[in-house]
Design a protein around this motif. Sequence first.
Motif, PDB file in Angstrom:
ATOM      1  N   LYS A 249     -13.119  10.266  -7.702  1.00  0.00           N
ATOM      2  CA  LYS A 249     -14.453   9.884  -8.148  1.00  0.00           C
ATOM      3  C   LYS A 249     -14.511   9.885  -9.670  1.00  0.00           C
ATOM      4  CE  LYS A 249     -19.349  10.862  -7.420  1.00  0.00           C
ATOM      5  NZ  LYS A 249     -20.343  11.734  -6.736  1.00  0.00           N
TER       6      LYS A 249
ATOM      7  N   THR B 199      -7.292  -1.380 -14.068  1.00  0.00           N
ATOM      8  CA  THR B 199      -7.009  -0.632 -12.831  1.00  0.00           C
ATOM      9  C   THR B 199      -5.603  -0.035 -12.860  1.00  0.00           C
ATOM     10  OG1 THR B 199      -6.175  -2.538 -11.544  1.00  0.00           O
ATOM     11  CG2 THR B 199      -8.549  -2.147 -11.512  1.00  0.00           C
TER      12      THR B 199
ATOM     13  N   ASP C 165     -16.343   0.079  -8.882  1.00  0.00           N
ATOM     14  CA  ASP C 165     -15.751   0.401  -7.579  1.00  0.00           C
ATOM     15  C   ASP C 165     -14.236   0.210  -7.627  1.00  0.00           C
ATOM     16  OD1 ASP C 165     -18.247   0.884  -6.462  1.00  0.00           O
ATOM     17  OD2 ASP C 165     -18.453  -1.160  -5.695  1.00  0.00           O
TER      18      ASP C 165
ATOM     19  N   ILE D 120     -17.569  -6.125  -4.338  1.00  0.00           N
ATOM     20  CA  ILE D 120     -17.042  -4.919  -4.978  1.00  0.00           C
ATOM     21  C   ILE D 120     -17.281  -5.019  -6.481  1.00  0.00           C
ATOM     22  CG2 ILE D 120     -14.939  -3.607  -5.497  1.00  0.00           C
ATOM     23  CD1 ILE D 120     -13.839  -4.392  -2.825  1.00  0.00           C
TER      24      ILE D 120
ATOM     25  N   GLY E 242      -8.155   6.675  -7.559  1.00  0.00           N
ATOM     26  CA  GLY E 242      -7.962   7.561  -6.406  1.00  0.00           C
ATOM     27  C   GLY E 242      -8.809   8.809  -6.464  1.00  0.00           C
TER      28      GLY E 242
ATOM     29  N   THR F  14       0.829  -1.211   0.000  1.00  0.00           N
ATOM     30  CA  THR F  14       0.000   0.000   0.000  1.00  0.00           C
ATOM     31  C   THR F  14       0.860   1.255   0.000  1.00  0.00           C
ATOM     32  OG1 THR F  14      -1.746  -1.152   1.216  1.00  0.00           O
ATOM     33  CG2 THR F  14      -1.821   1.248   1.228  1.00  0.00           C
TER      34      THR F  14
ATOM     35  N   ARG G  27      -4.805   3.861 -12.452  1.00  0.00           N
ATOM     36  CA  ARG G  27      -3.907   4.329 -11.392  1.00  0.00           C
ATOM     37  C   ARG G  27      -2.810   5.227 -11.932  1.00  0.00           C
ATOM     38  NH1 ARG G  27      -2.280  -0.490  -9.432  1.00  0.00           N
ATOM     39  NH2 ARG G  27      -4.214  -0.668  -8.257  1.00  0.00           N
TER      40      ARG G  27
ATOM     41  N   THR H 299     -12.476   2.835  -9.731  1.00  0.00           N
ATOM     42  CA  THR H 299     -12.526   4.119  -9.031  1.00  0.00           C
ATOM     43  C   THR H 299     -11.500   4.160  -7.894  1.00  0.00           C
ATOM     44  OG1 THR H 299     -14.875   4.415  -9.561  1.00  0.00           O
ATOM     45  CG2 THR H 299     -14.004   5.710  -7.737  1.00  0.00           C
ATOM     46  N   LEU H 300     -11.397   3.053  -7.148  1.00  0.00           N
ATOM     47  CA  LEU H 300     -10.405   2.973  -6.067  1.00  0.00           C
ATOM     48  C   LEU H 300      -8.991   3.117  -6.628  1.00  0.00           C
ATOM     49  CD1 LEU H 300     -11.851   0.038  -3.910  1.00  0.00           C
ATOM     50  CD2 LEU H 300     -11.543   2.404  -3.161  1.00  0.00           C
TER      51      LEU H 300
END
Length: 239
Positions: free
Chosen positions: A109, A150, A100, A96, A107, A76, A154, A103-104
Amino acid sequence: MLELKNITFRVSDETAGEKTIIKDINLTIEDNQFVAITGPNGGGKSTLARIIAGIEKPTSGQILYNGTDITNMSITERAKLGIGFAFQQPVRFKGITVKDLITLAAGEKLSTSSACEYLSEVGLCARDYINREVNASLSGGELKRIEIATILARKSKLSVFDEPEAGIDLWSFGNLIRIFERIHTEQQGTVIIISHQERILNIADRIVVIADGSVLTEDASAKILPKILDRTMECHYQK
């Protein structure tokens, strides 16, 4: 820049006792390089990838990222520094949704249309996947592509992929090649890929060959790839 200094990794086995998986590896990866790590199965490639990501901690040695000692940082903490990791077998997250997860990773919305763009990049029909749960209903290949989406969201400065071709069909594999090139050129990101695939080795700037836990050789792709393809290194793999 990523620097691995005298990295060693040992595990204890009830039957065989202590076993050394990675043996005193020294490796420097410059910014915006595309590096492919290859070599025989069981040579320590995936273990090294997990050490870079922070999933495993080296028994000894030091890892520096842009001059910062990250040896004892978690996955992390490393992600916050811009290091992304794609598993060989992607993780499933019950409860999830795909939106979701993207979006995570971003980082921030994201609108549904923005999240869908990342899915389209990896060859998935967005409307069929955006609201699905990241669970057992998805195939390994689908999970792999969602995970790569993802990584795109990111915008990691350093992206590590552990055998990304696993479970991917030929059409999707061609799409993956384009994505890796995009991360490298458009996002100016550093890419490290664990792979045996010629098409991936061919687009790398540099190839690192790992065997028996050590760096056997490393050089520009144009110099090493012909040797790999004509099997002149096969005898080294078997030693």
